[in-house]
Scaffold this active site. Structure first.
Site, short mmCIF file in Angstrom:
data_model
loop_
_atom_site.label_atom_id
_atom_site.label_comp_id
_atom_site.label_asym_id
_atom_site.label_seq_id
_atom_site.Cartn_x
_atom_site.Cartn_y
_atom_site.Cartn_z
N CYS A 94 2.43 13.99 0.69
CA CYS A 94 3.88 14.16 0.52
C CYS A 94 4.22 15.37 -0.33
CB CYS A 94 4.48 12.90 -0.09
SG CYS A 94 3.67 12.38 -1.61
N TRP A 136 -0.68 5.09 4.39
CA TRP A 136 -2.09 5.22 4.75
C TRP A 136 -2.75 6.48 4.19
CZ3 TRP A 136 -2.32 9.91 6.90
CH2 TRP A 136 -1.16 10.41 7.52
N ASN A 137 -1.96 7.46 3.72
CA ASN A 137 -2.56 8.76 3.43
C ASN A 137 -3.36 8.77 2.12
OD1 ASN A 137 -0.10 8.54 2.05
ND2 ASN A 137 0.25 10.74 2.03
N GLU A 183 6.27 7.62 -11.34
CA GLU A 183 5.02 6.89 -11.39
C GLU A 183 4.03 7.67 -12.25
OE1 GLU A 183 5.03 4.42 -7.23
OE2 GLU A 183 4.11 6.41 -7.18
N GLU A 233 9.31 6.73 -3.59
CA GLU A 233 8.66 8.04 -3.51
C GLU A 233 8.63 8.38 -2.03
OE1 GLU A 233 6.17 10.63 -2.51
OE2 GLU A 233 4.61 9.27 -3.23
N PRO A 244 -0.19 -3.09 2.45
CA PRO A 244 -0.79 -1.76 2.63
C PRO A 244 -0.50 -1.21 4.01
CG PRO A 244 -2.46 -3.43 2.91
CD PRO A 244 -1.20 -4.16 2.55
#
Length: 519
Positions: free
Chosen positions: A327, A192-193, A499, A293, A217
């Site tokens: 993160c 969600w971030n 990524e 990740e 999601p």
């Protein structure tokens, strides 16, 4: 060694009293009076899931409520889908893969470029939806839309550069070459971030490679994902190439289905290390390719020879972006003894000027945490630090609802929770160190290895520390490290795969070796 810095000491350093964040009642006033901007295109706010380019509801007719984290008020309801719909989406993606993968790189480029153009044309609406469901300030949300869109543009351009290789042969009648081919259907699970950018960073690479996707999601922020689907359909992305399954009650079951279904050839996940390990275990039965990740515990090191102003700005950018809910946030701030008082005072002074509130309020610098559980975790980390001798220089209080004051704590030690656990909130804990060797040992003393930061003007030290930090991403004299041009990913228990960048496409491709004989 200096254990803490008192507020009175900081006041003397600054030659003025430390400012205090706005009073609690002001937070509530800001929360209740911020107006939700009208969307220029209301069709971007979709309340159905997206499968095979159709807007669908759960067959059970179950829904779940999505709320504004700043107010707790309902934004809307979306379908609470289950394994049955997920299997259907996977099957549809598999059918679509046959045609999408056969398109040329140029054809995929052209369609993706249209998608990118539509994202940029609808930047304000996408940012409004993002702020509403995530809580970050509208300024930050606009930045995320630009950042997220950049991955679609980047990978559109990479679609035409999926090069193979010709390998010199040791046999005169044979030729060796390699080609790159898409892996197939990809299961994508996002948090969600960064509800826009975490999707585009994965989907951009997948589509450019020729893969099709099924996306789950974050339950807290499904509307950003669905808005992207609306624009994808307008851009001409064919049926079944992008599918979004929304859920709240069936998260574990859908995750298991994506990981165990043999049609899905790859899982790409961003989230906690614990969940990542579970998904990896579940995926092993079908030997899927995996990109993970995962969690972080980023060190942020300030050496005595650093530019203090630059280091403070870098710490603010790294630590407090997204109200500390990223993160790659700095989690442990190590400051060398000679510069510790000055750095602490300047950081505290700037943090004291932050304004928390609803993301749509123009004066807001930092929005709410995502939910009550996040508030409890941040509170526990601050309480633990104070109980073990840390001193709060600014902030340090729950401000009602999902709001927590941006906080700076001095006198941190390795016995405190912040030293080992990712806070995921607006708390900067300052640890003191004396030598380069000492701080490298402290920085690397974690099972995580996503990002690390340091500030120094010694070129020799810059090379040494950058090479010795056990992380996948290093910010040397930089507090912001993410962009579409550079690889993003970690080492140790922070995950695997990369990524973005020239490396990002490879995680969605298989290399096929062709031996041509009879020449």
């Amino acid at each position: 060694m200096l254990k803490s810095i008192s507020s009175s000491y900081l006041s003397r350093c600054l030659n003025k009293p430390l400012a205090k964040p706005a009073h609690l009642t002001k937070y509530y006033r800001m929360m209740t009076t911020a107006a939700i901007p009208d969307l220029k295109d209301p069709k971007l706010l979709r309340n159905s899931a997206f499968i095979n380019n159709k807007w669908v509801n759960a067959k059970s007719n179950e829904t779940f409520v999505v709320t504004d984290p700043a107010t707790g008020k309902e934004i809307g309801k979306v379908p609470d889908m289950n394994v049955e719909e997920t299997k259907e989406a996977i099957s549809i993606a598999s059918t679509a893969f046959k045609s999408w993968s056969s398109k040329t790189g140029k054809e995929r480029h052209d369609i993706m470029k249209k998608w990118y153009d539509l994202m940029m044309a609808n930047q304000e609406d996408l940012a409004t939806i993002l702020t509403w469901e995530n809580g970050k300030s509208l300024t930050e949300a606009r930045g995320e839309i630009v950042y997220g869109s950049s991955f679609i543009e980047w990978f559109a351009e990479e679609a035409v550069r999926a090069y193979g290789a010709v390998i010199p042969s040791n046999m005169p009648n044979q030729r060796y070459l390699t080609i790159r081919q898409p892996v197939g259907v990809v299961g994508i699970v996002t948090p969600w971030n960064f509800p826009n950018a975490m999707i585009t960073r994965k989907v951009g690479a997948a589509l450019a490679a020729g893969c099709t996707v099924v996306i789950k999601p974050g339950a807290e922020t499904p509307f950003s994902a669905l808005a992207l689907c609306e624009l994808a359909e307008r851009a001409g992305i064919p049926e079944g190439v992008i599918n979004v399954v929304t859920t709240h009650a069936h998260v574990k079951d859908i995750g298991t289905e994506l990981c165990t279904n043999p049609i899905v050839k790859k899982i790409s996940f961003t989230g906690s290390t614990a969940v990542g390990k579970l998904l990896m275990k579940q995926s092993s039965g079908t030997m899927k390719k995996i990109s993970m990740e995962l969690g972080g515990n980023a060190p942020f090191i300030v050496f005595d020879d650093a530019d203090v102003d630059a280091a403070v700005d870098g710490a603010i950018a790294s630590k407090f972006r997204g109200t500390g809910q990223t993160c790659v946030c700095a989690n442990r701030l190590y400051v060398q003894k000679g510069i510790y008082p000055e750095f602490a005072s300047r950081l505290a002074e700037k943090v004291a000027k932050f304004r928390i509130g609803h993301g749509f309020d123009k004066e807001t610098t930092h929005g709410p945490l995502i939910n009550e559980a996040a508030v409890k975790k941040v509170t526990s980390h601050v309480d633990d630090a104070v109980a073990k001798g840390g001193e709060v220089l600014v902030g340090g209080k729950h401000a009602g609802g999902n709001f927590y004051e941006p906080t700076v704590i001095s006198g941190m030690t390795k016995e405190m929770l912040i030293s080992t656990d990712e806070t995921f909130g607006p708390v900067a804990g300052l640890f003191e160190f004396e030598t380069e060797d000492e701080v490298l040992e402290l920085a690397n003393d974690t099972q995580f290895g996503l990002a690390g930061y340091f500030f120094s003007r010694d070129i020799g030290r810059i090379w040494r520390v950058a090479e010795k930090l056990e992380v996948g991403i290093v910010g040397a004299n930089s507090g912001i490290v993410s962009n579409c041009y550079a690889p993003f990913g970690g080492v140790k228990e922070s995950g695997m795969g990369r990524e973005g960048s020239m490396y990002g496409l490879a995680d969605y491709q298989n290399i096929k070796y062709i031996n041509m004989g009879g020449i």
